[in-house]
Design a protein around this motif. Sequence first.
Motif, short mmCIF file in Angstrom:
data_model
loop_
_atom_site.label_atom_id
_atom_site.label_comp_id
_atom_site.label_asym_id
_atom_site.label_seq_id
_atom_site.Cartn_x
_atom_site.Cartn_y
_atom_site.Cartn_z
N UNK B 118 61.72 12.67 31.16
CA UNK B 118 62.52 11.86 30.24
C UNK B 118 62.67 10.41 30.69
N UNK B 119 62.54 10.14 31.98
CA UNK B 119 62.75 8.76 32.45
C UNK B 119 61.51 8.18 33.12
N UNK B 120 60.38 8.91 33.00
CA UNK B 120 59.12 8.45 33.59
C UNK B 120 59.23 8.15 35.08
N UNK B 121 60.12 8.89 35.77
CA UNK B 121 60.21 8.71 37.22
C UNK B 121 59.03 9.43 37.87
N UNK B 122 58.58 8.88 38.99
CA UNK B 122 57.45 9.54 39.66
C UNK B 122 57.97 10.54 40.68
N UNK B 123 57.23 11.62 40.85
CA UNK B 123 57.55 12.61 41.88
C UNK B 123 56.45 12.50 42.94
N UNK B 124 56.86 12.10 44.16
CA UNK B 124 55.87 11.92 45.22
C UNK B 124 55.33 13.28 45.67
N UNK B 125 54.21 13.25 46.38
CA UNK B 125 53.62 14.50 46.89
C UNK B 125 54.62 15.22 47.80
N UNK B 126 55.30 14.44 48.65
CA UNK B 126 56.28 15.04 49.56
C UNK B 126 57.38 15.75 48.79
#
Lengths: 115, 150
Positions: B118-126
């Motif tokens: 919903x907020x286009x936040x990125x999820x890092x690999x970690x």
Amino acid sequence: MTPTAALWISIVLGACAQVFLKRGVSPEGGTPPSGLALLRSRWVLAWGASFVIATGLWLVGLSRMEISYAFPLLSMGYPIVAVLSMLFLKERVTPARWIAILIITAGVAIIWRTA
Amino acid sequence: MSADAITQNPGVTPGVEKKAFAVRLSWQWAAFGAIALAACGHLLIKLGLSSAAHHAALSGLADKVSLYLFHSALPLGLAVYGIGTLLWIKAVSSRNISFLYPLTALNYVIVSIGGKLFFNETISTGRWIGIAVVVLGVALLQRSVKEDQP
């Protein structure tokens, strides 16, 4: 109070809050309260008060602390609740449950460490 | 084991079996409902705060306050969070806290994925690794619920 102390007291108090709630809704002997009678339970009120104070201390600590240090500390709540539940609620935490709890603790620490 | 012994053992009578199932369903709805609603509440509060901040740049203090209180997703988010808390009380009354509390780690999983959607936040690999570890721990924890006395 140092920011580190504020964060740790917040974590421990937040864990105590869950144990207070459990004691309030599942009292030793006697009928468990329900509905509005919950608000007359001292344990339930202790839960609410601890939650509010813990949140306040968290914000105080967080405002003067690196987020990458502060947020992984949240994961310590899970083992602390398990220890408190053994001490004060006589819950039986089996080795299998400890392993699951420690894996969750590690997972939450990784989530916040790398946020 | 004689037929008598079987009927005397409450664990195998069909009626008790059905009741045990109903009780289990109800704590699961309460616990996972509470966690999902808390996560939705957080996402709505975030939506409310960011949309209010966006509009507030264009208006005065009174407009800012009314945006926060009435026209944003903030009050809805707080209400959803409140209903989640009521469900949590219901769940805590029926299962051990050493089992239920670690389940709330799923909150971070739902909020992370909701933030991405919903907020286009990125999820890092970690962070994905952390999410996978939490899900694994919750799956293991679920297996330990049978050890508790209801």
